[in-house]
Write a protein that holds these residues in place. Sequence first.
Motif, short mmCIF file in Angstrom:
data_model
loop_
_atom_site.label_atom_id
_atom_site.label_comp_id
_atom_site.label_asym_id
_atom_site.label_seq_id
_atom_site.Cartn_x
_atom_site.Cartn_y
_atom_site.Cartn_z
N SER A 309 0.72 -0.86 -0.14
CA SER A 309 0.06 0.15 -0.14
C SER A 309 0.54 0.96 -0.01
CB SER A 309 -1.19 -0.22 1.70
OG SER A 309 -1.67 -0.96 0.99
N ILE A 310 1.83 0.97 0.75
CA ILE A 310 2.49 2.67 0.58
C ILE A 310 3.65 2.60 -0.35
CG2 ILE A 310 4.57 3.19 1.73
CD1 ILE A 310 2.22 3.56 3.49
N GLN A 311 4.26 1.66 -1.44
CA GLN A 311 4.50 1.83 -2.66
C GLN A 311 3.53 2.03 -3.40
OE1 GLN A 311 5.41 -2.52 -3.53
NE2 GLN A 311 8.23 -1.94 -2.31
N VAL A 312 2.26 1.33 -3.22
CA VAL A 312 1.07 2.17 -4.07
C VAL A 312 1.37 4.11 -3.53
CG1 VAL A 312 -1.09 2.97 -5.02
CG2 VAL A 312 0.42 0.25 -4.66
N ILE A 313 1.75 4.65 -2.59
CA ILE A 313 0.71 5.86 -2.20
C ILE A 313 2.18 7.11 -3.31
CG2 ILE A 313 0.61 7.29 -0.49
CD1 ILE A 313 -0.51 4.93 1.22
N GLN A 314 3.16 6.09 -2.55
CA GLN A 314 3.97 6.33 -2.92
C GLN A 314 4.76 6.63 -5.20
OE1 GLN A 314 7.80 4.33 -2.65
NE2 GLN A 314 8.90 5.81 -2.83
N SER A 315 3.40 5.76 -5.22
CA SER A 315 3.57 5.93 -6.78
C SER A 315 2.72 7.17 -7.39
CB SER A 315 3.37 4.90 -7.63
OG SER A 315 4.24 3.87 -7.52
N ILE A 316 2.13 7.19 -6.91
CA ILE A 316 1.01 8.46 -6.50
C ILE A 316 1.39 9.52 -6.62
CG2 ILE A 316 -2.00 9.29 -6.12
CD1 ILE A 316 -2.18 6.59 -5.23
N LEU A 317 1.81 9.71 -5.40
CA LEU A 317 2.76 10.93 -5.11
C LEU A 317 3.99 11.38 -5.72
CD1 LEU A 317 3.69 10.69 -1.27
CD2 LEU A 317 2.21 12.12 -2.19
N LYS A 318 4.35 10.28 -6.27
CA LYS A 318 4.85 10.44 -8.10
C LYS A 318 4.55 10.95 -8.92
CE LYS A 318 8.82 7.78 -6.81
NZ LYS A 318 10.10 5.99 -6.86
N ASP A 319 3.51 10.50 -9.25
CA ASP A 319 2.79 11.21 -10.83
C ASP A 319 2.11 12.31 -10.04
OD1 ASP A 319 0.94 10.36 -12.92
OD2 ASP A 319 -0.39 10.11 -11.23
N ALA A 320 1.49 12.56 -9.26
CA ALA A 320 0.87 13.38 -8.38
C ALA A 320 2.43 15.01 -8.64
CB ALA A 320 0.43 13.98 -7.06
N SER A 321 3.89 14.42 -8.17
CA SER A 321 4.66 15.83 -8.42
C SER A 321 4.35 15.88 -10.04
CB SER A 321 5.92 14.46 -7.44
OG SER A 321 7.53 16.07 -7.93
N MET A 322 4.76 14.20 -11.10
CA MET A 322 5.11 14.76 -12.07
C MET A 322 3.84 15.78 -12.86
SD MET A 322 7.35 13.16 -13.44
CE MET A 322 7.18 12.99 -15.15
N ARG A 323 2.06 15.52 -12.71
CA ARG A 323 1.76 16.84 -12.72
C ARG A 323 1.99 18.31 -12.39
NH1 ARG A 323 -3.72 12.72 -11.34
NH2 ARG A 323 -3.69 11.08 -12.99
N GLU A 324 2.28 18.31 -11.34
CA GLU A 324 2.41 19.29 -11.01
C GLU A 324 3.50 20.42 -11.54
OE1 GLU A 324 3.25 19.54 -6.74
OE2 GLU A 324 2.01 19.26 -6.18
N GLN A 325 4.70 19.27 -12.71
CA GLN A 325 5.71 19.77 -13.39
C GLN A 325 5.41 19.23 -14.63
OE1 GLN A 325 8.19 20.76 -11.85
NE2 GLN A 325 7.94 20.78 -10.02
N ALA A 326 3.97 19.86 -14.90
CA ALA A 326 3.46 19.54 -15.71
C ALA A 326 4.44 20.64 -17.23
CB ALA A 326 2.37 18.99 -16.15
N HIS A 327 3.38 21.91 -16.25
CA HIS A 327 3.98 22.76 -17.41
C HIS A 327 5.36 23.41 -17.57
CE1 HIS A 327 5.19 23.97 -12.98
NE2 HIS A 327 5.22 24.80 -13.59
N LEU A 328 6.28 22.99 -16.66
CA LEU A 328 7.73 23.26 -17.69
C LEU A 328 7.66 21.58 -17.62
CD1 LEU A 328 8.90 23.18 -13.20
CD2 LEU A 328 8.59 24.80 -15.07
N ILE A 329 6.96 20.41 -18.10
CA ILE A 329 7.62 19.92 -18.57
C ILE A 329 6.89 19.94 -20.50
CG2 ILE A 329 7.62 17.55 -20.01
CD1 ILE A 329 7.30 17.28 -16.91
N GLN A 330 5.91 20.72 -20.13
CA GLN A 330 5.74 21.21 -21.86
C GLN A 330 6.45 22.61 -21.93
OE1 GLN A 330 1.69 22.92 -20.91
NE2 GLN A 330 1.00 23.07 -23.34
N GLY A 331 6.34 23.56 -21.01
CA GLY A 331 7.41 24.38 -22.10
C GLY A 331 8.72 23.88 -22.37
N GLU A 332 9.06 22.87 -21.60
CA GLU A 332 10.44 22.75 -22.43
C GLU A 332 10.12 21.47 -23.95
OE1 GLU A 332 13.19 22.53 -21.32
OE2 GLU A 332 12.98 23.80 -19.75
N VAL A 333 8.84 21.27 -23.84
CA VAL A 333 8.36 20.34 -25.25
C VAL A 333 8.10 21.57 -26.43
CG1 VAL A 333 6.69 18.83 -26.59
CG2 VAL A 333 7.57 18.86 -23.63
#
Length: 413
Positions: A309-333
Amino acid sequence: MSDLATILAEPIARIGATVFTLGQVLAGLAVLFLLLLVALVVSLWRSASARALAAGEAAEHARETEARMAGILQAQAEMQGRMSAVADTLGARQAELNQTIGQRLDSLTGRIGQTMAEQTRSTHENLARLQERLAVIDTAQNNIRSLAGQVVQLQAILSNKQTRGAFGQARMEAIVADGLPMGGYTFQETLSNGSRPDCVVKMPNGAPPLVIDAKFPLEAWNAIRAAAEADQTGEAQRGAQQAFRRDLDVHIRAISEKYLLAGETHDTAFMFVPSESIFAEIHENFEPVIQRAHRARVVIVSPSLLMLSIQVIQSILKDASMREQAHLIQGEVVRLMEDLSRMDERVRKLQVHFGQASKDIDDILISASKVAKRGQKIEALEFGDAPQAEAQPARGAESKTGQLRLRVVDDRD
């Protein structure tokens, strides 16, 4: 003479009808004597021949015996020579053998001494290693004794409710701390109703935190095990199982009432069981308790399930962090696409330059081909030896014809 004849003619014997006279008898006796004489002579001759033959054979045998004796003596002499040679050879071989045996005995003695020294050294080394291992075994035995004391202390800890809760919480905290980053969880946080859960896991996307409780009721479970080990009656085991079921229901109700706060905590809470065997036993023999926990929105988890369960939560947190950084990734793209557009424009310009260069090279090749053809035509021209007066008109006509032919060829090219 007549008297002698008369006497010889007188019959002196009769045998049957045959009458024998004295003359016949004397003649017969004379013949018989001659026969005896001849037989005696023949016998004497034969005996003389036999003696001569025997003497010859004896002489031959004596010569053969002498020859054999000479051969035997020669063979004996040769044998004595050979025996002396063999004796000399055997003596030399015996000396060599004695020398070789002595050398081998010396070498064998040296090897045996070296081997004994190596065996002695190896024995000393093995004894030293054995002593080291015995020392390690003594240390391990001391560790086992210490571990046995620690097990006794652990048993004492598990017999105490507060210390048992601390043990379960330590396992839970280790799993959570290993799986989540710092700041993603808190221990012993105070909620709005004043309760303090063992762990609060922060959820992503602004979702309420997840509560984990590590205070598992172990007294009734130990009573079940004690009843099974003591081989008591089924009534005692059923009573222990009923007490365990009642403690679980009470604990599940307490988790649901204290930790499930609307808008403050997640709508589901975890009840941590610090043992896989206890977790399996609960799911196998206490299915109604599992159902009531689900209805109360309390999930019973073992160490492995909590880790998952902790590993699943960690994966969700990583996904949320990726979504928070999506605008930066979009600018770089976007900047990457601009760079790709500029590179495409420059490649197209370079392609145009290469196309122009290729066209120029084709034109140069066409001109070179024309020059080569004209050179071949000039080499093919023939000039005659006719008089100059007669040849001028013809030469003029030929030159005009040649110019006309060259023009036609140029137009064709």
